[in-house]
Design a protein around this motif. Structure first.
Motif, PDB file in Angstrom:
ATOM      1  N   UNK A  49       0.948  -1.383   0.100  1.00 40.87           N
ATOM      2  CA  UNK A  49       0.190   0.072   0.005  1.00 40.87           C
ATOM      3  C   UNK A  49       1.127   1.209  -0.084  1.00 40.87           C
ATOM      4  N   UNK A  50       0.584   2.296  -0.709  1.00 41.22           N
ATOM      5  CA  UNK A  50       1.105   3.410  -1.173  1.00 41.22           C
ATOM      6  C   UNK A  50       0.468   4.569  -0.532  1.00 41.22           C
ATOM      7  N   UNK A  51       1.343   5.645   0.334  1.00 40.27           N
ATOM      8  CA  UNK A  51       0.618   6.588   0.896  1.00 40.27           C
ATOM      9  C   UNK A  51       0.752   7.578  -0.197  1.00 40.27           C
ATOM     10  N   UNK A  52      -0.159   8.804   0.038  1.00 42.96           N
ATOM     11  CA  UNK A  52      -0.417   9.660  -0.982  1.00 42.96           C
ATOM     12  C   UNK A  52       0.713  10.307  -1.121  1.00 42.96           C
ATOM     13  N   UNK A  53       0.873  10.926  -2.658  1.00 43.55           N
ATOM     14  CA  UNK A  53       2.154  11.807  -2.984  1.00 43.55           C
ATOM     15  C   UNK A  53       3.765  11.100  -2.522  1.00 43.55           C
ATOM     16  N   UNK A  54       3.592   9.737  -2.662  1.00 44.79           N
ATOM     17  CA  UNK A  54       4.726   8.978  -2.592  1.00 44.79           C
ATOM     18  C   UNK A  54       5.816   9.188  -3.644  1.00 44.79           C
ATOM     19  N   UNK A  55       6.979   9.580  -3.393  1.00 48.34           N
ATOM     20  CA  UNK A  55       7.698   9.806  -4.583  1.00 48.34           C
ATOM     21  C   UNK A  55       8.063   8.740  -5.580  1.00 48.34           C
ATOM     22  N   UNK A  56       8.165   9.228  -6.836  1.00 50.43           N
ATOM     23  CA  UNK A  56       8.323   8.434  -7.901  1.00 50.43           C
ATOM     24  C   UNK A  56       9.473   7.298  -7.943  1.00 50.43           C
ATOM     25  N   UNK A  57      10.363   7.583  -7.046  1.00 56.25           N
ATOM     26  CA  UNK A  57      11.481   6.725  -7.026  1.00 56.25           C
ATOM     27  C   UNK A  57      11.114   5.442  -6.305  1.00 56.25           C
ATOM     28  N   UNK A  58      10.055   5.593  -5.468  1.00 55.81           N
ATOM     29  CA  UNK A  58       9.406   4.376  -4.749  1.00 55.81           C
ATOM     30  C   UNK A  58       8.545   3.745  -5.560  1.00 55.81           C
ATOM     31  N   UNK A  59       8.176   3.971  -6.662  1.00 49.86           N
ATOM     32  CA  UNK A  59       6.815   3.343  -7.368  1.00 49.86           C
ATOM     33  C   UNK A  59       7.594   2.114  -8.081  1.00 49.86           C
ATOM     34  N   UNK A  60       6.754   0.959  -8.143  1.00 57.01           N
ATOM     35  CA  UNK A  60       7.223  -0.253  -8.767  1.00 57.01           C
ATOM     36  C   UNK A  60       7.244  -0.194 -10.375  1.00 57.01           C
ATOM     37  N   UNK A  61       5.653   0.072 -10.568  1.00 52.99           N
ATOM     38  CA  UNK A  61       5.494   0.026 -12.261  1.00 52.99           C
ATOM     39  C   UNK A  61       4.875   1.355 -12.364  1.00 52.99           C
ATOM     40  N   UNK A  62       3.427   1.552 -12.382  1.00 53.90           N
ATOM     41  CA  UNK A  62       2.647   2.603 -12.501  1.00 53.90           C
ATOM     42  C   UNK A  62       2.633   3.486 -11.380  1.00 53.90           C
ATOM     43  N   UNK A  63       2.245   4.721 -11.434  1.00 55.66           N
ATOM     44  CA  UNK A  63       2.054   5.531 -10.319  1.00 55.66           C
ATOM     45  C   UNK A  63       0.737   4.954  -9.580  1.00 55.66           C
ATOM     46  N   UNK A  64       1.088   5.069  -8.205  1.00 51.69           N
ATOM     47  CA  UNK A  64      -0.071   4.482  -7.438  1.00 51.69           C
ATOM     48  C   UNK A  64      -1.206   5.257  -7.353  1.00 51.69           C
ATOM     49  N   UNK A  65      -2.415   4.678  -7.428  1.00 56.10           N
ATOM     50  CA  UNK A  65      -3.653   5.264  -7.365  1.00 56.10           C
ATOM     51  C   UNK A  65      -4.132   5.736  -5.940  1.00 56.10           C
ATOM     52  N   UNK A  66      -3.387   6.529  -5.236  1.00 54.09           N
ATOM     53  CA  UNK A  66      -3.594   7.183  -4.093  1.00 54.09           C
ATOM     54  C   UNK A  66      -3.995   8.605  -4.019  1.00 54.09           C
ATOM     55  N   UNK A  67      -4.897   8.865  -3.510  1.00 51.73           N
ATOM     56  CA  UNK A  67      -5.262  10.369  -3.358  1.00 51.73           C
ATOM     57  C   UNK A  67      -5.730  10.617  -2.131  1.00 51.73           C
ATOM     58  N   UNK A  68      -5.832  11.840  -1.822  1.00 41.83           N
ATOM     59  CA  UNK A  68      -6.449  12.337  -0.851  1.00 41.83           C
ATOM     60  C   UNK A  68      -5.333  12.671   0.330  1.00 41.83           C
ATOM     61  N   UNK A  69      -5.816  13.109   1.607  1.00 40.88           N
ATOM     62  CA  UNK A  69      -4.844  13.590   2.724  1.00 40.88           C
ATOM     63  C   UNK A  69      -4.071  12.303   3.280  1.00 40.88           C
ATOM     64  N   UNK A  70      -3.040  12.415   3.872  1.00 43.06           N
ATOM     65  CA  UNK A  70      -2.387  11.514   4.218  1.00 43.06           C
ATOM     66  C   UNK A  70      -3.240  10.788   5.677  1.00 43.06           C
ATOM     67  N   UNK A  71      -3.840  11.657   6.489  1.00 38.71           N
ATOM     68  CA  UNK A  71      -4.401  11.409   7.603  1.00 38.71           C
ATOM     69  C   UNK A  71      -5.638  10.415   7.403  1.00 38.71           C
ATOM     70  N   UNK A  72      -6.421  10.926   6.294  1.00 37.81           N
ATOM     71  CA  UNK A  72      -7.690  10.188   5.965  1.00 37.81           C
ATOM     72  C   UNK A  72      -7.051   8.624   5.137  1.00 37.81           C
ATOM     73  N   UNK A  73      -6.038   8.831   4.398  1.00 43.92           N
ATOM     74  CA  UNK A  73      -5.493   7.431   4.292  1.00 43.92           C
ATOM     75  C   UNK A  73      -5.076   6.632   4.985  1.00 43.92           C
ATOM     76  N   UNK A  74      -4.539   7.069   6.267  1.00 46.09           N
ATOM     77  CA  UNK A  74      -3.908   6.151   7.252  1.00 46.09           C
ATOM     78  C   UNK A  74      -5.095   5.758   8.066  1.00 46.09           C
ATOM     79  N   UNK A  75      -6.075   6.445   8.295  1.00 41.78           N
ATOM     80  CA  UNK A  75      -7.427   5.862   8.997  1.00 41.78           C
ATOM     81  C   UNK A  75      -7.793   4.799   8.019  1.00 41.78           C
ATOM     82  N   UNK A  76      -7.944   5.021   6.881  1.00 42.15           N
ATOM     83  CA  UNK A  76      -8.666   3.806   6.007  1.00 42.15           C
ATOM     84  C   UNK A  76      -8.089   2.773   5.808  1.00 42.15           C
ATOM     85  N   UNK A  77      -6.424   3.025   6.054  1.00 37.42           N
ATOM     86  CA  UNK A  77      -5.690   1.857   5.950  1.00 37.42           C
ATOM     87  C   UNK A  77      -5.641   0.934   7.229  1.00 37.42           C
TER      88      UNK A  77
END
Length: 349
Positions: free
Chosen positions: A108-136
């Motif tokens: 699972x990728x957090x929002x705005x993760x740097x492209x150097x960390x991408x495996x293949x395609x850009x991760x489809x993670x949007x929204x704020x970090x806090x909301x993402x963390x709660x849902x995760x």
């Protein structure tokens, strides 16, 4: 803005000369001013005299320079980790870590993760970090899957925000978590220069891995991975680590002998950052976070207005080259308080 600034022949510094004009420069990532630091340059030259210009061999060569092992031990102790590995770039450190460790669990990728960390395609993670963390937390705790790989930046340097990883403590401790954090913009600056590693949650079910480019605040063309002895041993068996040439030994020699320089320059950076923060704290048109030397402007065309006043700020679209310009003031310890006062005056007008 003059396109000639993309073809500079002189080094980046607090002032840039162009067409017989001088501009105050507030951009880049040299937070501690190392590229133009005379004492650091002298250390680097001493390293060249000791070890030569470069080392084009792989890390599994039967003939090795001992400084690579020494630098890894030094870095682990300096940043508070059990072990470390060093590569020729932050990008390589990120790719070898993510490729190896992502195979161990659900990613699972957090929002705005740097492209150097991408495996293949850009991760489809949007929204704020806090909301993402709660849902995760909810997703992991409700899932039947046991091992998860969580990948994130330590902070967002474009829209300045430092992330809080305490949410990891709310994940079911029966789950195995591998937390990979890119601290390229924090290392050397936050937590008194020691970066984020020591501040991350320490739990029995969590394996913490921090990767970073040393080419920003610390001024060395190299990449770093911090982690447990087991994780670093695993990463050192990857083809990416074994097959790639290491960074120049001279840079690592300078890095290992520059502790006082880093401390002095960080103290200067804090003074400058606090001064500008104080001047902008009532301005709704700026976004910034405590003790980080990046200030995001929400004012349209501010880059052109400052340029007309002899001030060159960071202004480019990223990561989408066709997107909206991101206009930021980036401070470095090579700036002076007089530079900051000139900037404040220009902003006030």
């Amino acid at each position: 803005m003059n396109e000639a600034f993309k073809q500079l022949l002189n080094p980046l510094y607090r002032q840039i000369e162009m067409a017989n004009e001088s501009y105050l420069y507030f951009g880049g990532t040299a937070y501690l001013g190392i590229p133009q630091h005379q004492q650091f340059q002298e250390l680097y030259i001493e390293g060249i005299k000791r070890f030569g210009l470069n080392n084009g061999t792989s890390r599994n060569n039967n003939v090795q320079l001992g400084i690579y092992h020494q630098a890894e031990e030094f870095a682990a102790a300096y940043f508070g980790a059990n072990a470390s590995l060093i590569t020729s770039s932050g990008y390589l450190s990120a790719q070898l870590s993510v490729k190896c460790l992502s195979a161990l669990g659900e990613v699972r990728y957090a929002p705005a993760t740097h492209p150097a960390l991408w495996l293949h395609q850009p991760p489809q993670t949007v929204g704020s970090f806090d909301v993402w963390a709660t849902n995760l937390i909810i997703e992991i705790n409700q899932s039947k899957l046991n091992t998860w790989v969580i990948i994130s930046n330590s902070l967002n340097n474009l829209y300045p925000e430092q992330y809080d990883f305490s949410f990891i403590e709310r994940i079911d401790q029966q789950k195995k978590i591998i937390l990979i954090v890119d601290d390229s913009h924090g290392i050397g600056v936050i937590n008194n220069g020691k970066g984020v590693y020591a501040t991350l949650p320490k739990l029995k079910n969590v394996e913490t891995v921090v990767i970073a480019s040393l080419a920003k605040a610390l001024g060395v063309d190299a990449g770093l991975v911090l982690g447990s002895g087991d994780i670093i041993s695993l990463l050192k068996q990857t083809n990416e680590f074994l097959g790639a040439s290491p960074p120049a030994a001279a840079g690592l020699y300078a890095f290992m002998n520059a502790t006082i320089i880093y401390e002095q320059e960080l103290n200067q950076l804090k003074i400058l950052t606090n001064r500008l923060s104080s001047a902008l704290k009532r301005e709704n048109s700026w976004s910034f976070t405590s003790n980080f030397p990046v200030f995001l402007s929400n004012t349209a065309a501010i880059e052109e207005r400052l340029f007309q006043k002899g001030i060159l700020m960071s202004s480019f679209a990223y990561p989408d080259k066709d997107g909206t310009l991101i206009n930021r003031i980036v401070l470095s310890s090579w700036h002076t308080l007089a530079d900051i006062e000139e900037l404040i005056l220009a902003l006030a007008k």
